[in-house]
Design a protein around this motif. Structure first.
Motif, PDB file in Angstrom:
ATOM      1  N   MET A  85     -26.113  -5.004   7.534  1.00  0.00           N
ATOM      2  CA  MET A  85     -25.548  -4.090   6.865  1.00  0.00           C
ATOM      3  C   MET A  85     -26.018  -3.938   5.241  1.00  0.00           C
ATOM      4  SD  MET A  85     -23.027  -3.600   4.445  1.00  0.00           S
ATOM      5  CE  MET A  85     -22.067  -5.048   4.215  1.00  0.00           C
ATOM      6  N   LEU A  86     -26.083  -5.045   4.609  1.00  0.00           N
ATOM      7  CA  LEU A  86     -26.560  -4.893   3.305  1.00  0.00           C
ATOM      8  C   LEU A  86     -28.077  -4.491   3.397  1.00  0.00           C
ATOM      9  CD1 LEU A  86     -25.027  -8.267   1.792  1.00  0.00           C
ATOM     10  CD2 LEU A  86     -24.692  -5.865   1.158  1.00  0.00           C
ATOM     11  N   LYS A  87     -29.029  -4.911   4.377  1.00  0.00           N
ATOM     12  CA  LYS A  87     -30.365  -4.659   4.267  1.00  0.00           C
ATOM     13  C   LYS A  87     -30.511  -2.978   4.603  1.00  0.00           C
ATOM     14  CE  LYS A  87     -34.400  -5.950   6.826  1.00  0.00           C
ATOM     15  NZ  LYS A  87     -35.267  -6.876   5.976  1.00  0.00           N
ATOM     16  N   VAL A  88     -29.472  -2.618   5.475  1.00  0.00           N
ATOM     17  CA  VAL A  88     -29.486  -0.957   5.678  1.00  0.00           C
ATOM     18  C   VAL A  88     -28.965  -0.487   4.323  1.00  0.00           C
ATOM     19  CG1 VAL A  88     -28.020   0.766   7.015  1.00  0.00           C
ATOM     20  CG2 VAL A  88     -28.790  -1.174   8.157  1.00  0.00           C
ATOM     21  N   HIS A  89     -28.054  -0.998   3.609  1.00  0.00           N
ATOM     22  CA  HIS A  89     -27.709  -0.467   2.423  1.00  0.00           C
ATOM     23  C   HIS A  89     -28.812  -0.215   1.229  1.00  0.00           C
ATOM     24  CE1 HIS A  89     -24.879   0.911  -0.599  1.00  0.00           C
ATOM     25  NE2 HIS A  89     -25.163  -0.329  -1.223  1.00  0.00           N
ATOM     26  N   ILE A  90     -29.462  -1.693   1.329  1.00  0.00           N
ATOM     27  CA  ILE A  90     -30.434  -1.454   0.164  1.00  0.00           C
ATOM     28  C   ILE A  90     -31.601  -1.165   0.499  1.00  0.00           C
ATOM     29  CG2 ILE A  90     -31.669  -3.454  -1.113  1.00  0.00           C
ATOM     30  CD1 ILE A  90     -29.083  -5.158  -0.927  1.00  0.00           C
ATOM     31  N   GLU A  91     -32.151  -1.322   1.831  1.00  0.00           N
ATOM     32  CA  GLU A  91     -33.871  -0.851   2.009  1.00  0.00           C
ATOM     33  C   GLU A  91     -33.667   0.528   2.882  1.00  0.00           C
ATOM     34  OE1 GLU A  91     -35.515  -4.183   4.032  1.00  0.00           O
ATOM     35  OE2 GLU A  91     -34.741  -5.563   2.291  1.00  0.00           O
ATOM     36  N   GLY A  92     -32.297   0.852   3.267  1.00  0.00           N
ATOM     37  CA  GLY A  92     -32.529   2.264   4.020  1.00  0.00           C
ATOM     38  C   GLY A  92     -32.264   2.062   5.691  1.00  0.00           C
ATOM     39  N   ARG A  93     -32.725   0.700   5.907  1.00  0.00           N
ATOM     40  CA  ARG A  93     -32.667   0.624   7.578  1.00  0.00           C
ATOM     41  C   ARG A  93     -32.587  -0.973   7.737  1.00  0.00           C
ATOM     42  NH1 ARG A  93     -38.060   3.005   9.662  1.00  0.00           N
ATOM     43  NH2 ARG A  93     -38.188   1.219  11.075  1.00  0.00           N
ATOM     44  N   GLY A  94     -32.175  -1.106   8.674  1.00  0.00           N
ATOM     45  CA  GLY A  94     -31.952  -2.511   9.266  1.00  0.00           C
ATOM     46  C   GLY A  94     -32.033  -2.807  10.796  1.00  0.00           C
ATOM     47  N   VAL A  95     -33.065  -3.744  11.147  1.00  0.00           N
ATOM     48  CA  VAL A  95     -32.926  -4.084  12.518  1.00  0.00           C
ATOM     49  C   VAL A  95     -31.598  -4.760  13.189  1.00  0.00           C
ATOM     50  CG1 VAL A  95     -34.414  -5.462  14.297  1.00  0.00           C
ATOM     51  CG2 VAL A  95     -35.407  -4.536  12.161  1.00  0.00           C
ATOM     52  N   CYS A  96     -31.637  -4.032  14.492  1.00  0.00           N
ATOM     53  CA  CYS A  96     -30.338  -4.642  15.140  1.00  0.00           C
ATOM     54  C   CYS A  96     -30.682  -5.547  16.199  1.00  0.00           C
ATOM     55  CB  CYS A  96     -29.611  -3.526  15.665  1.00  0.00           C
ATOM     56  SG  CYS A  96     -28.956  -2.313  14.549  1.00  0.00           S
ATOM     57  N   GLY A  97     -31.871  -5.083  16.705  1.00  0.00           N
ATOM     58  CA  GLY A  97     -32.231  -6.008  18.104  1.00  0.00           C
ATOM     59  C   GLY A  97     -33.579  -5.580  18.419  1.00  0.00           C
ATOM     60  N   VAL A  98     -34.173  -6.145  19.422  1.00  0.00           N
ATOM     61  CA  VAL A  98     -35.276  -5.652  20.173  1.00  0.00           C
ATOM     62  C   VAL A  98     -34.958  -5.779  21.746  1.00  0.00           C
ATOM     63  CG1 VAL A  98     -37.889  -6.260  20.519  1.00  0.00           C
ATOM     64  CG2 VAL A  98     -36.934  -6.466  18.088  1.00  0.00           C
ATOM     65  N   TYR A  99     -35.306  -4.434  22.390  1.00  0.00           N
ATOM     66  CA  TYR A  99     -34.794  -4.667  23.672  1.00  0.00           C
ATOM     67  C   TYR A  99     -35.764  -3.832  24.686  1.00  0.00           C
ATOM     68  CZ  TYR A  99     -30.403  -5.548  21.361  1.00  0.00           C
ATOM     69  OH  TYR A  99     -29.474  -6.004  20.572  1.00  0.00           O
ATOM     70  N   PRO A 100     -35.774  -3.956  25.867  1.00  0.00           N
ATOM     71  CA  PRO A 100     -36.825  -3.127  26.858  1.00  0.00           C
ATOM     72  C   PRO A 100     -36.215  -1.786  26.751  1.00  0.00           C
ATOM     73  CG  PRO A 100     -35.812  -5.172  27.912  1.00  0.00           C
ATOM     74  CD  PRO A 100     -35.197  -5.027  26.763  1.00  0.00           C
ATOM     75  N   ARG A 101     -36.840  -0.642  26.932  1.00  0.00           N
ATOM     76  CA  ARG A 101     -36.513   0.817  26.693  1.00  0.00           C
ATOM     77  C   ARG A 101     -35.043   1.119  27.266  1.00  0.00           C
ATOM     78  NH1 ARG A 101     -39.649   5.262  29.829  1.00  0.00           N
ATOM     79  NH2 ARG A 101     -37.965   4.325  31.228  1.00  0.00           N
ATOM     80  N   ASP A 102     -34.703   0.864  28.315  1.00  0.00           N
ATOM     81  CA  ASP A 102     -33.390   1.285  29.022  1.00  0.00           C
ATOM     82  C   ASP A 102     -32.083   0.532  28.075  1.00  0.00           C
ATOM     83  OD1 ASP A 102     -34.802   2.806  30.666  1.00  0.00           O
ATOM     84  OD2 ASP A 102     -34.483   1.427  32.357  1.00  0.00           O
TER      85      ASP A 102
END
Length: 102
Positions: free
Chosen positions: A58-75
């Motif tokens: 959340m702080l990364k989103v707030h400070i940098e404008g975006r944050g990674v939630c995870g990496v998944y297959p397309r579906d």
């Protein structure tokens, strides 16, 4: 004749190499209206993060404008993006969740 038989009996095994499916990164994007606590709730509910991990993202989103939630297959990534969009809309927040191919 032995040479001819030898050449004809040699078959090359051709293995088709299938690439693993492409992975997609799911990201939350910052906005000026969604409360930080709601972002933490989204990260815990939809991305199975504990409170500490959720706070860091959340702080990364707030400070940098975006944050990674995870990496998944397309579906899976598409499902998570849609779940977050529905939950944000239901709670009247403009929180944006997107996916990008790696």
């Amino acid at each position: 004749m032995a040479k001819q038989q030898q050449e004809g009996s040699v078959l090359e095994a051709k293995r088709s190499k299938t690439a693993p499916p492409p992975l997609y990164t799911v990201l939350l994007l910052n906005d000026d209206f969604t409360p930080m606590e709601f972002v933490v709730l989204v990260l815990q509910r939809f991305f199975s993060m504990n409170r500490e991990q959720a706070m860091q993202i959340m702080l990364k989103v707030h400070i940098e404008g975006r944050g990674v939630c995870g990496v998944y297959p397309r579906d899976v990534a598409a499902t998570k993006v849609e779940q977050v969009a529905i939950f944000a809309r239901e709670n009247q927040h403009p929180l944006a969740c997107v996916m990008e191919e790696n």
